[in-house]
Structure formats: C-alpha cells, structure tokens
Design a protein around this motif. Structure first.
Motif, PDB file in Angstrom:
ATOM      1  N   ILE A 192      51.744  35.734  31.596  1.00  0.00           N
ATOM      2  CA  ILE A 192      51.489  37.162  31.857  1.00  0.00           C
ATOM      3  C   ILE A 192      50.345  37.604  30.954  1.00  0.00           C
ATOM      4  CG2 ILE A 192      52.420  39.507  31.735  1.00  0.00           C
ATOM      5  CD1 ILE A 192      55.213  38.273  32.136  1.00  0.00           C
ATOM      6  N   ARG A 193      49.396  38.296  31.536  1.00  0.00           N
ATOM      7  CA  ARG A 193      48.307  38.893  30.768  1.00  0.00           C
ATOM      8  C   ARG A 193      48.316  40.392  31.021  1.00  0.00           C
ATOM      9  NH1 ARG A 193      48.853  34.955  28.540  1.00  0.00           N
ATOM     10  NH2 ARG A 193      47.409  33.202  28.219  1.00  0.00           N
ATOM     11  N   ARG A 194      48.243  41.174  29.948  1.00  0.00           N
ATOM     12  CA  ARG A 194      48.366  42.627  30.049  1.00  0.00           C
ATOM     13  C   ARG A 194      47.037  43.302  29.757  1.00  0.00           C
ATOM     14  NH1 ARG A 194      52.731  46.215  29.923  1.00  0.00           N
ATOM     15  NH2 ARG A 194      52.361  48.232  28.921  1.00  0.00           N
ATOM     16  N   TRP A 195      46.706  44.303  30.554  1.00  0.00           N
ATOM     17  CA  TRP A 195      45.498  45.105  30.335  1.00  0.00           C
ATOM     18  C   TRP A 195      45.782  46.072  29.199  1.00  0.00           C
ATOM     19  CZ3 TRP A 195      43.068  48.981  34.388  1.00  0.00           C
ATOM     20  CH2 TRP A 195      41.820  49.429  33.909  1.00  0.00           C
ATOM     21  N   GLN A 196      45.167  45.804  28.052  1.00  0.00           N
ATOM     22  CA  GLN A 196      45.398  46.615  26.862  1.00  0.00           C
ATOM     23  C   GLN A 196      44.379  47.752  26.794  1.00  0.00           C
ATOM     24  OE1 GLN A 196      47.992  46.032  25.102  1.00  0.00           O
ATOM     25  NE2 GLN A 196      48.506  43.889  25.530  1.00  0.00           N
ATOM     26  N   GLY A 197      44.691  48.778  26.011  1.00  0.00           N
ATOM     27  CA  GLY A 197      43.737  49.840  25.722  1.00  0.00           C
ATOM     28  C   GLY A 197      43.785  50.983  26.714  1.00  0.00           C
ATOM     29  N   GLU A 198      42.874  51.938  26.473  1.00  0.00           N
ATOM     30  CA  GLU A 198      42.789  53.122  27.304  1.00  0.00           C
ATOM     31  C   GLU A 198      42.287  52.779  28.702  1.00  0.00           C
ATOM     32  OE1 GLU A 198      43.670  56.289  26.526  1.00  0.00           O
ATOM     33  OE2 GLU A 198      44.467  55.520  24.630  1.00  0.00           O
ATOM     34  N   PRO A 222      40.370  54.176  32.241  1.00  0.00           N
ATOM     35  CA  PRO A 222      39.404  55.223  32.593  1.00  0.00           C
ATOM     36  C   PRO A 222      40.005  56.280  33.508  1.00  0.00           C
ATOM     37  CG  PRO A 222      38.975  53.243  33.848  1.00  0.00           C
ATOM     38  CD  PRO A 222      40.036  52.887  32.856  1.00  0.00           C
ATOM     39  N   ALA A 223      39.529  57.507  33.365  1.00  0.00           N
ATOM     40  CA  ALA A 223      40.014  58.597  34.218  1.00  0.00           C
ATOM     41  C   ALA A 223      39.431  58.513  35.618  1.00  0.00           C
ATOM     42  CB  ALA A 223      39.669  59.947  33.580  1.00  0.00           C
ATOM     43  N   SER A 224      38.242  57.939  35.752  1.00  0.00           N
ATOM     44  CA  SER A 224      37.620  57.771  37.060  1.00  0.00           C
ATOM     45  C   SER A 224      37.221  56.308  37.238  1.00  0.00           C
ATOM     46  CB  SER A 224      36.384  58.667  37.199  1.00  0.00           C
ATOM     47  OG  SER A 224      35.407  58.328  36.228  1.00  0.00           O
ATOM     48  N   GLY A 225      37.083  55.888  38.491  1.00  0.00           N
ATOM     49  CA  GLY A 225      36.741  54.494  38.760  1.00  0.00           C
ATOM     50  C   GLY A 225      37.826  53.535  38.325  1.00  0.00           C
ATOM     51  N   LEU A 226      39.088  53.986  38.420  1.00  0.00           N
ATOM     52  CA  LEU A 226      40.193  53.197  37.895  1.00  0.00           C
ATOM     53  C   LEU A 226      40.338  51.858  38.619  1.00  0.00           C
ATOM     54  CD1 LEU A 226      42.626  52.971  36.019  1.00  0.00           C
ATOM     55  CD2 LEU A 226      43.980  54.169  37.741  1.00  0.00           C
ATOM     56  N   GLN A 227      40.276  51.859  39.941  1.00  0.00           N
ATOM     57  CA  GLN A 227      40.483  50.614  40.667  1.00  0.00           C
ATOM     58  C   GLN A 227      39.378  49.603  40.388  1.00  0.00           C
ATOM     59  OE1 GLN A 227      41.398  51.413  44.882  1.00  0.00           O
ATOM     60  NE2 GLN A 227      43.526  51.020  44.338  1.00  0.00           N
ATOM     61  N   ALA A 228      38.141  50.072  40.299  1.00  0.00           N
ATOM     62  CA  ALA A 228      37.042  49.159  39.988  1.00  0.00           C
ATOM     63  C   ALA A 228      37.206  48.578  38.589  1.00  0.00           C
ATOM     64  CB  ALA A 228      35.706  49.886  40.115  1.00  0.00           C
ATOM     65  N   ALA A 229      37.581  49.417  37.632  1.00  0.00           N
ATOM     66  CA  ALA A 229      37.783  48.936  36.266  1.00  0.00           C
ATOM     67  C   ALA A 229      38.947  47.952  36.207  1.00  0.00           C
ATOM     68  CB  ALA A 229      38.039  50.117  35.330  1.00  0.00           C
ATOM     69  N   ALA A 230      40.016  48.257  36.946  1.00  0.00           N
ATOM     70  CA  ALA A 230      41.171  47.354  36.980  1.00  0.00           C
ATOM     71  C   ALA A 230      40.789  46.011  37.584  1.00  0.00           C
ATOM     72  CB  ALA A 230      42.307  47.991  37.771  1.00  0.00           C
ATOM     73  N   ARG A 231      39.961  46.053  38.607  1.00  0.00           N
ATOM     74  CA  ARG A 231      39.519  44.806  39.244  1.00  0.00           C
ATOM     75  C   ARG A 231      38.731  43.945  38.272  1.00  0.00           C
ATOM     76  NH1 ARG A 231      34.502  43.920  42.144  1.00  0.00           N
ATOM     77  NH2 ARG A 231      34.646  42.174  43.612  1.00  0.00           N
ATOM     78  N   GLU A 246      38.779  44.003  34.987  1.00  0.00           N
ATOM     79  CA  GLU A 246      39.645  43.518  33.915  1.00  0.00           C
ATOM     80  C   GLU A 246      40.581  42.426  34.428  1.00  0.00           C
ATOM     81  OE1 GLU A 246      41.185  43.429  29.958  1.00  0.00           O
ATOM     82  OE2 GLU A 246      39.336  44.108  30.903  1.00  0.00           O
ATOM     83  N   ARG A 247      41.086  42.585  35.637  1.00  0.00           N
ATOM     84  CA  ARG A 247      41.971  41.566  36.224  1.00  0.00           C
ATOM     85  C   ARG A 247      41.256  40.216  36.307  1.00  0.00           C
ATOM     86  NH1 ARG A 247      43.369  44.312  40.144  1.00  0.00           N
ATOM     87  NH2 ARG A 247      41.933  43.702  41.784  1.00  0.00           N
ATOM     88  N   TYR A 248      40.037  40.235  36.811  1.00  0.00           N
ATOM     89  CA  TYR A 248      39.318  38.975  36.931  1.00  0.00           C
ATOM     90  C   TYR A 248      38.948  38.408  35.564  1.00  0.00           C
ATOM     91  CZ  TYR A 248      38.916  39.128  42.011  1.00  0.00           C
ATOM     92  OH  TYR A 248      39.188  39.115  43.350  1.00  0.00           O
ATOM     93  N   ARG A 249      38.624  39.271  34.624  1.00  0.00           N
ATOM     94  CA  ARG A 249      38.314  38.784  33.275  1.00  0.00           C
ATOM     95  C   ARG A 249      39.515  38.083  32.666  1.00  0.00           C
ATOM     96  NH1 ARG A 249      38.940  39.773  28.117  1.00  0.00           N
ATOM     97  NH2 ARG A 249      40.340  41.528  28.487  1.00  0.00           N
ATOM     98  N   LEU A 250      40.686  38.697  32.804  1.00  0.00           N
ATOM     99  CA  LEU A 250      41.908  38.104  32.258  1.00  0.00           C
ATOM    100  C   LEU A 250      42.274  36.816  32.984  1.00  0.00           C
ATOM    101  CD1 LEU A 250      43.980  41.379  31.739  1.00  0.00           C
ATOM    102  CD2 LEU A 250      43.037  39.902  29.946  1.00  0.00           C
ATOM    103  N   LEU A 251      42.069  36.793  34.303  1.00  0.00           N
ATOM    104  CA  LEU A 251      42.360  35.578  35.068  1.00  0.00           C
ATOM    105  C   LEU A 251      41.421  34.445  34.664  1.00  0.00           C
ATOM    106  CD1 LEU A 251      42.941  37.082  38.638  1.00  0.00           C
ATOM    107  CD2 LEU A 251      44.658  35.931  37.223  1.00  0.00           C
TER     108      LEU A 251
END
Length: 435
Positions: free
Chosen positions: A66-72, A74-83, A85-90
């Motif tokens: 399991i890898r967890r997205w740590q930290g704050e 973003p208020a906008s562009g959340l899905q793009a930022a999540a994408r 970070e997801r690929y970076r962690l993977l």
C-alpha cells in the motif's frame, strides 16, 4: 514481474484476478505478479478499503503493498494531481519490487470518456484524439500497460460475478464536480469505441509521430538546449498538420511547457508563419524569430525564476532544465548573468548575433550561495559546475507508446539519451484468459 495497480474497484480487481488465473492456470509460468494499492487519502474509508485489497491478495498468494498520498491536497485540479501522484507512487513501487512493468485496468468505457473530453478542447486533427495508448512511459523509468482497453466495464463485472467476487464502488465516480463524471453522464449508450477503430486511431497517431520525427531530423537543430533553428521550408508549410506538430512540439520544449500551444495560440502562430514575412512574435513564452536563414525559437527573457538547489539534490529550473548540484554547497540558479563564453559558442555554431544576444538572456547561470541561500560566495571556492539537462515536459512525465519515435527525435535534438524502450506486452494484450 508484473506490478498490478489495484484499487478494489471492479476494473482493477478483475484485471488482477484475470492475470492471476492466466499465470497459474494457462501456462504463463515465466510471469509473476505483485500488486500495489494507492490510497489517495481523500475519503475516510479509503484506508480500510486498501487493507481489504491487501487481504484479498494474501488469500491469492499475491504480494501486495500500500502506498499513501501524503501531504496537502490541491483545492483545484484534484483529479489531475491525484493521477500524477498515483503514477509516481506506482513507478516507485515497481522500482522497489523489481517489476518490469505496471498494468492498470483502464477500459473501453474510460477510453470513450477520454476521447470525448479531448474532443471538447482540441483541434480536430489533434494527436490526443486517438485516446489513451495501450502503453505509456511514466517518469522516464516505468512502462504502464493497459491490457483492458478493448473491454467494457460490464464484461469485467460479469467476469467477477461469475466467480463470486465483489468490489468497491468509489463515490467520486458519481461526483459531478469532476469533468470525467459529467462527460460520462452525457455519453450515448453506443459511445464505446470499437477495438478496430481504436487500433486504427493508434496507428494513425504512430504514423504522425514517425513523420514528425523524420521532419525534425531533416529540418531542425537545437543549440545548448536554448535555441532551435528550423529550416525555412518547414516554417513555410506550417499549415500542414505534421509540420505544425513538429514546430509546436519544439516550441513547447523551448518554452518549458508540458503541452503544445492551445488552439487560439496555434492559430496566431500559424497565421504569422503563413504570411511569409520576416519578423518576430511571442507566444507561450517563446519568441518565434523568422529570418531568411530560418525560423529561430528561443525563450523570451521575462518571468525567469531564481532557484536554490541544495547539495546532492536536483531541481527543475524554469520548467526547462534539470539542475543537479554536485558540490558541497547550495547553488543559486538564475538567468541574466554574463555569458560571454556561451554567446561565443552559439555564434560559432552559425546563429545570428541578435538571436544569440536575446536567447542568452534566458540561459541558466549559477553561483554559490551562503547559508541563507541568497548571498553569493567568493568565486575562489571553485565549486564543481552543476549538471544541467534539458527537460522535455511533453514526454518526461507521460510518454504514450504512439509517440516514442517522435519523443526520441526530440530527446536527441536536445542532447538527451533516448527514452526507455517498452517491454514486450503481446501476452498481456492478446492472451489474457477470460474463459
């Protein structure tokens, strides 16, 4: 080893189970599986869901992390930022576990939504309208494969149901705050692209990439990562889609942008080039300087940042250069310093003196800094020069396999090594067992 990105939703759980069955029952003993769940920490229940996936994998004998997205967040562009970070962690998990590739469970439904979103904001001939690629290189280090792009979500859920397996439904998939959800709700029932149509679109994109690569090899040169010189004939035919893609792609790298110019900006540049007149215009942080000897592209000398890079660290300056500090002291990277040697090299390479004078103003320079990171130290320190490498925002984060030939031609132009070659993935895309 194959690293499977699995969230617990129907698509990724179906992918994990199908690959597990293919390896254990269908003779693909040369392959092994590992799984990774990225917990984006956006919902209170996400941690419990990740642990439930871990328990499922344990029951199947599949190693899981399991890898967890740590930290704050973003208020906008959340899905793009999540994408991202997801690929970076993977990618990091794949490297840690020695996986040769990552597989994700994007489906034909996802493909239809992606194409619809891109159609709403792209030119009709835009390369992105071919949809998601079956393979994409992430962060220059890990290939992600998408073997389920030809399957519908209904097919996958039928497969899981037949095996008595359930799945989690992420409530964000029905949240109209997100563009993808809004697009999904507006798609007609028959919107899913046919496999043969996707293959044809991908092949068209690949041919376009090959042509652009050939155009760049024959008509472009880049000097010090700062100035691109394009043959006058290429500029004169900017209305041709391949020629315009070549010009705009180089412009994106020169300007430190992750995308070529948008529709309106591209139209302005094309009109300027179509006029046939010598002169200059600025767009997307890039000066388009047209002369009898060629079209010169260089970064405009405005909005140039300062950046402190700590010893042993690397950082991206102006989204154009990756600077690696190889010395024992912090360094300050900035533009505008005296660059007589640089100008001399560019002029010796045959560039017009006025082009060199303007382009040099946007070149990175460096100096040692004091403990506070803002006071230059004496030059007598003789610190080692930093490593400076051009950044290619178009492809360094995500490189679709369609564009590998074009990306390699751009990398070579900017003095970089070619990108990592993709793994062989016919087994995954063609032979996964569903019976």
């Amino acid at each position: 080893m194959i690293l499977v990105a699995v969230s617990g939703g129907s698509d990724s759980k179906g992918l994990l189970l199908a690959l597990h069955e293919a390896i254990s029952r269908c003779g693909f003993s040369a392959f092994s599986l590992s799984a990774c769940t990225v917990d984006h920490a956006l919902r209170p229940e996400s941690a419990d869901e990740a642990h439930a996936v871990a328990a499922f994998c344990t029951g199947k004998g599949i190693p899981h992390v399991i890898r967890r997205w740590q930290g704050e967040k973003p208020a906008s562009g959340l899905q793009a930022a999540a994408r991202e970070e997801r690929y970076r962690l993977l990618a990091a998990a794949a490297e840690e576990r020695g996986a040769s590739c990552i597989v994700t469970a994007h489906t034909a439904d996802d493909q239809a939504e992606t194409i619809a979103m891109r159609q709403s904001r792209s030119q009709p001939e835009a390369p992105g309208l071919s949809g998601m690629a079956q393979a994409v290189l992430v962060d220059r280090c890990a290939w992600v494969l998408r073997p389920f792009l030809g399957l519908s979500r209904v097919d996958i859920r039928d497969y899981l149901t037949a095996r008595g397996e359930g799945w989690f439904d992420d409530p964000s998939n029905s949240n109209s705050r997100f563009e993808r959800v809004r697009v999904r709700g507006g798609l007609p029932a028959d919107a899913m692209p046919a496999v043969d149509r996707m293959a044809a679109a991908g092949e068209a994109r690949r041919r376009s990439s090959k042509r652009v690569a050939e155009l760049l090899v024959s008509n472009a040169a880049v000097f010090e990562g700062l100035v691109a010189r394009l043959d006058p004939a290429l500029a004169a035919t900017a209305g041709d889609p391949g020629c315009s893609r070549a010009i705009f792609s180089v412009a994106a790298v020169i300007g430190g942008r992750p995308y070529p110019p948008g529709r309106e900006t591209a139209a302005r540049i094309s009109a300027f080039l179509a006029s046939g007149n010598d002169g200059r215009m600025t767009a997307g942080r890039v000066v388009f300087d047209r002369r009898h000897s060629g079209l010169y592209l260089y970064r405009e000398a405005r909005g140039l940042p300062e950046l402190v890079v700590q010893p042993g660290e690397s950082a991206l300056w102006d989204c154009r250069f990756l600077v690696s500090n190889r010395g024992p002291e912090p360094i300050l990277v900035s533009a505008g310093a005296e660059k007589a040697e640089l100008r001399a090299r560019l002029i010796a390479a045959g560039l017009p003196e006025q082009v060199v004078k303007r382009a040099a103003k946007a070149a990175p320079g460096w100096s040692a800094t004091g403990p506070g990171g803002d006071e230059p130290l004496a030059a007598a320190l003789h610190l080692p020069s930093p490593g400076i490498e051009s950044s290619i925002g178009l492809y360094d984060t995500f490189l679709p396999c369609f564009d590998l030939m074009m990306a390699n031609s751009i990398a070579v132009l900017f003095g970089r090594d070619r990108y990592l070659a993709p793994p062989v993935h016919d087994v995954l895309t063609e032979k996964t067992a569903w019976a």
